[in-house]
Design a protein around this motif. Structure first.
Motif, PDB file in Angstrom:
ATOM      1  N   GLU A  52       9.067  37.561  93.205  1.00  0.00           N
ATOM      2  CA  GLU A  52      10.395  37.198  93.691  1.00  0.00           C
ATOM      3  C   GLU A  52      11.332  36.755  92.565  1.00  0.00           C
ATOM      4  OE1 GLU A  52      12.035  37.149  96.732  1.00  0.00           O
ATOM      5  OE2 GLU A  52      10.402  38.449  97.376  1.00  0.00           O
ATOM      6  N   TYR A  53      10.811  36.045  91.556  1.00  0.00           N
ATOM      7  CA  TYR A  53      11.674  35.522  90.498  1.00  0.00           C
ATOM      8  C   TYR A  53      12.316  36.610  89.646  1.00  0.00           C
ATOM      9  CZ  TYR A  53       7.644  36.232  87.411  1.00  0.00           C
ATOM     10  OH  TYR A  53       6.599  36.782  86.710  1.00  0.00           O
ATOM     11  N   LYS A  99      14.148  39.013  90.541  1.00  0.00           N
ATOM     12  CA  LYS A  99      15.521  39.246  90.989  1.00  0.00           C
ATOM     13  C   LYS A  99      16.509  38.316  90.288  1.00  0.00           C
ATOM     14  CE  LYS A  99      13.912  39.756  95.536  1.00  0.00           C
ATOM     15  NZ  LYS A  99      14.072  39.382  96.938  1.00  0.00           N
TER      16      LYS A  99
END
Length: 65
Positions: free
Chosen positions: A11-12, A14
């Motif tokens: 997720e990080y 992005k």
């Protein structure tokens, strides 16, 4: 029908933004981006012409296939 690709990423990713001038890792130093002839032709016709010339001047011909 165009090919589709499935990939996974944390997720990080992005939120990641590289500041190349301040980065000491140099992990992307030797990266290459390969474009096809059709894309190169599109770049040659970007308006205004001065921008197209600046972009095309930075593209190096690759001796691959």
């Amino acid at each position: 029908m165009p090919k589709t690709y499935q990939y996974f990423q944390p997720e990080y990713v992005k939120e990641f933004k590289c500041n190349g001038q301040a980065c000491g890792a140099h992990c992307c130093r030797r990266w290459s981006v390969i474009i096809d002839a059709q894309t190169f032709k599109k770049y040659q016709h970007i308006k205004p012409k001065g921008i197209a010339q600046k972009i095309v001047k930075q593209i190096k011909k690759w001796g691959g296939r």
